[in-house]
Design a protein around this motif. Structure first.
Motif, PDB file in Angstrom:
ATOM      1  N   GLY A  17       0.820  -1.202   0.000  1.00  0.00           N
ATOM      2  CA  GLY A  17       0.000   0.000   0.000  1.00  0.00           C
ATOM      3  C   GLY A  17       0.849   1.245   0.000  1.00  0.00           C
ATOM      4  N   ALA A  18       0.197   2.372  -0.202  1.00  0.00           N
ATOM      5  CA  ALA A  18       0.899   3.646  -0.241  1.00  0.00           C
ATOM      6  C   ALA A  18       1.520   3.966   1.106  1.00  0.00           C
ATOM      7  N   VAL A  19       2.745   4.475   1.073  1.00  0.00           N
ATOM      8  CA  VAL A  19       3.464   4.771   2.303  1.00  0.00           C
ATOM      9  C   VAL A  19       3.918   6.221   2.307  1.00  0.00           C
ATOM     10  N   VAL A  20       3.692   6.865   3.425  1.00  0.00           N
ATOM     11  CA  VAL A  20       4.178   8.220   3.631  1.00  0.00           C
ATOM     12  C   VAL A  20       5.180   8.179   4.778  1.00  0.00           C
ATOM     13  N   SER A  21       6.365   8.656   4.502  1.00  0.00           N
ATOM     14  CA  SER A  21       7.437   8.635   5.495  1.00  0.00           C
ATOM     15  C   SER A  21       7.685  10.037   6.023  1.00  0.00           C
ATOM     16  N   GLN A  22       7.771  10.152   7.319  1.00  0.00           N
ATOM     17  CA  GLN A  22       8.003  11.450   7.935  1.00  0.00           C
ATOM     18  C   GLN A  22       9.272  11.367   8.784  1.00  0.00           C
ATOM     19  N   HIS A  23      10.075  12.405   8.682  1.00  0.00           N
ATOM     20  CA  HIS A  23      11.364  12.392   9.386  1.00  0.00           C
ATOM     21  C   HIS A  23      11.716  13.786   9.885  1.00  0.00           C
ATOM     22  N   PRO A  24      12.186  13.917  11.101  1.00  0.00           N
ATOM     23  CA  PRO A  24      12.449  12.855  12.067  1.00  0.00           C
ATOM     24  C   PRO A  24      11.183  12.448  12.814  1.00  0.00           C
ATOM     25  N   SER A  25      11.267  11.390  13.575  1.00  0.00           N
ATOM     26  CA  SER A  25      10.134  10.954  14.383  1.00  0.00           C
ATOM     27  C   SER A  25       9.991  11.822  15.615  1.00  0.00           C
ATOM     28  N   TRP A  26      11.129  12.263  16.124  1.00  0.00           N
ATOM     29  CA  TRP A  26      11.079  13.185  17.254  1.00  0.00           C
ATOM     30  C   TRP A  26      12.311  14.075  17.204  1.00  0.00           C
ATOM     31  N   VAL A  27      12.159  15.261  17.721  1.00  0.00           N
ATOM     32  CA  VAL A  27      13.270  16.201  17.722  1.00  0.00           C
ATOM     33  C   VAL A  27      13.126  17.131  18.921  1.00  0.00           C
ATOM     34  N   ILE A  28      14.254  17.395  19.526  1.00  0.00           N
ATOM     35  CA  ILE A  28      14.324  18.359  20.629  1.00  0.00           C
ATOM     36  C   ILE A  28      15.225  19.488  20.180  1.00  0.00           C
ATOM     37  N   CYS A  29      14.756  20.692  20.322  1.00  0.00           N
ATOM     38  CA  CYS A  29      15.588  21.828  19.917  1.00  0.00           C
ATOM     39  C   CYS A  29      15.488  22.928  20.962  1.00  0.00           C
ATOM     40  N   LYS A  30      16.434  23.825  20.883  1.00  0.00           N
ATOM     41  CA  LYS A  30      16.450  24.955  21.817  1.00  0.00           C
ATOM     42  C   LYS A  30      15.608  26.098  21.269  1.00  0.00           C
ATOM     43  N   SER A  31      15.057  26.834  22.175  1.00  0.00           N
ATOM     44  CA  SER A  31      14.238  27.981  21.800  1.00  0.00           C
ATOM     45  C   SER A  31      15.044  28.940  20.922  1.00  0.00           C
ATOM     46  N   GLY A  32      14.423  29.386  19.833  1.00  0.00           N
ATOM     47  CA  GLY A  32      15.087  30.308  18.930  1.00  0.00           C
ATOM     48  C   GLY A  32      15.690  29.666  17.703  1.00  0.00           C
ATOM     49  N   THR A  33      15.822  28.364  17.732  1.00  0.00           N
ATOM     50  CA  THR A  33      16.381  27.660  16.568  1.00  0.00           C
ATOM     51  C   THR A  33      15.251  27.224  15.637  1.00  0.00           C
ATOM     52  N   SER A  34      15.651  26.776  14.453  1.00  0.00           N
ATOM     53  CA  SER A  34      14.672  26.330  13.463  1.00  0.00           C
ATOM     54  C   SER A  34      14.770  24.821  13.278  1.00  0.00           C
ATOM     55  N   VAL A  35      13.662  24.217  12.966  1.00  0.00           N
ATOM     56  CA  VAL A  35      13.600  22.774  12.797  1.00  0.00           C
ATOM     57  C   VAL A  35      12.875  22.450  11.493  1.00  0.00           C
ATOM     58  N   LYS A  36      13.450  21.516  10.723  1.00  0.00           N
ATOM     59  CA  LYS A  36      12.827  21.107   9.467  1.00  0.00           C
ATOM     60  C   LYS A  36      12.302  19.689   9.595  1.00  0.00           C
ATOM     61  N   ILE A  37      11.071  19.498   9.156  1.00  0.00           N
ATOM     62  CA  ILE A  37      10.437  18.180   9.161  1.00  0.00           C
ATOM     63  C   ILE A  37      10.147  17.805   7.710  1.00  0.00           C
ATOM     64  N   GLU A  38      10.497  16.577   7.342  1.00  0.00           N
ATOM     65  CA  GLU A  38      10.292  16.120   5.974  1.00  0.00           C
ATOM     66  C   GLU A  38       9.128  15.142   5.888  1.00  0.00           C
ATOM     67  N   CYS A  39       8.404  15.238   4.796  1.00  0.00           N
ATOM     68  CA  CYS A  39       7.311  14.315   4.519  1.00  0.00           C
ATOM     69  C   CYS A  39       7.495  13.802   3.094  1.00  0.00           C
ATOM     70  N   ARG A  40       7.660  12.502   2.969  1.00  0.00           N
ATOM     71  CA  ARG A  40       7.908  11.904   1.659  1.00  0.00           C
ATOM     72  C   ARG A  40       6.857  10.856   1.328  1.00  0.00           C
ATOM     73  N   SER A  41       6.385  10.898   0.094  1.00  0.00           N
ATOM     74  CA  SER A  41       5.557   9.806  -0.398  1.00  0.00           C
ATOM     75  C   SER A  41       6.508   8.824  -1.064  1.00  0.00           C
ATOM     76  N   LEU A  42       6.563   7.613  -0.552  1.00  0.00           N
ATOM     77  CA  LEU A  42       7.619   6.675  -0.961  1.00  0.00           C
ATOM     78  C   LEU A  42       7.314   5.944  -2.257  1.00  0.00           C
ATOM     79  N   ASP A  43       6.089   5.654  -2.533  1.00  0.00           N
ATOM     80  CA  ASP A  43       5.803   4.844  -3.709  1.00  0.00           C
ATOM     81  C   ASP A  43       4.700   5.439  -4.571  1.00  0.00           C
TER      82      ASP A  43
END
Lengths: 116, 115
Positions: free
Chosen positions: A1-27
């Motif tokens: 079946g269709a799979v959507v992958s998201q990365h990272p699963s969890w992230v801890i960051c300090k206040s003021g920094t930026s965080v990028k989350i990826e979402c990929r359709s695998l197939d």
């Protein structure tokens, strides 16, 4: 079946920094992806609709300069939380749909963001 | 704006018994889809069942079935022969118009299975 992958699963960051989350359709190719936010013990709230090759459409109350969305290809959308603050701590989930008319949405596994 | 209401924040059922989760919605559309999603502790959203509003027949997927009352705008989920793995949050969801993938979710019902 269709799979959507998201990365990272969890992230801890300090206040003021930026965080990028990826979402990929695998197939499959997804011209449209959706980003949701879920606070503890609450429902999913749609943040924005990510459109391949064009600007994202944000829901009312969502700061577009705070939550940057880039959908550069048919299989990848990214959500960047800029200048993160503790109140941005949440669970972020993406979803995507195969282009055919009748196909349902498929969700990623989500990303738990903690801002300290 | 369309709304989706789940009036049962929590439900519990004995293993092997049947439970029904309720959902009501508001719309002016005549054709649309309705969905039930399951979110286990892993937090992965899993599609349980989908109903097309123009179809009279209630959707069924193995132990899961719906009772779709279009006039009443009611869309309940029945789980038969409940199993421990059914324990999860269940969300009813509805798109604003036919073919639109942008979903509005209800507030969810937490289902507990009692061994």
């Amino acid at each position: 079946g269709a799979v959507v992958s998201q990365h990272p699963s969890w992230v801890i960051c300090k206040s003021g920094t930026s965080v990028k989350i990826e979402c990929r359709s695998l197939d499959f190719q997804a011209t449209t992806m959706f980003w949701y936010r879920q606070f503890p013990k609450q429902s999913l709230m749609l943040m924005a609709t990510s459109n391949e090759g064009s600007k994202a459409t944000y829901e009312q109350g969502v700061e577009k300069d705070k939550f940057l969305i880039n959908h550069a290809s048919l299989t990848l959308s990214t959500l960047t939380v800029t200048s993160a603050h503790p109140e941005d701590s949440s669970f972020y989930i993406c979803s995507a749909k195969i282009s055919s008319y009748n196909s349902p949405l498929h969700f990623g596994n989500g990303t738990r963001l903690t801002v300290t | 704006a369309q709304t989706v209401t789940q009036s049962q924040p929590e439900m519990s059922v004995q293993e092997a018994e049947t439970v029904t989760l309720s959902c009501t919605y508001d719309t002016s559309e005549s054709d649309y889809y309705l969905f039930w999603y399951k979110q286990p502790p892993s937090r992965q959203m899993i599609l349980v069942i989908r109903q097309e509003a123009y179809k009279q027949q209630n959707a069924t997927e193995n132990r899961f079935s719906v009772n779709f009352q279009k006039a009443a705008k009611s869309f309940s989920l029945k789980i038969s022969d409940s199993q421990l793995g059914d324990a999860a949050m269940y969300f009813c969801a509805y798109p604003p118009n036919f073919g639109n993938e942008k979903l509005t979710f209800g507030t969810g019902t937490r289902l507990t299975i009692i061994p």
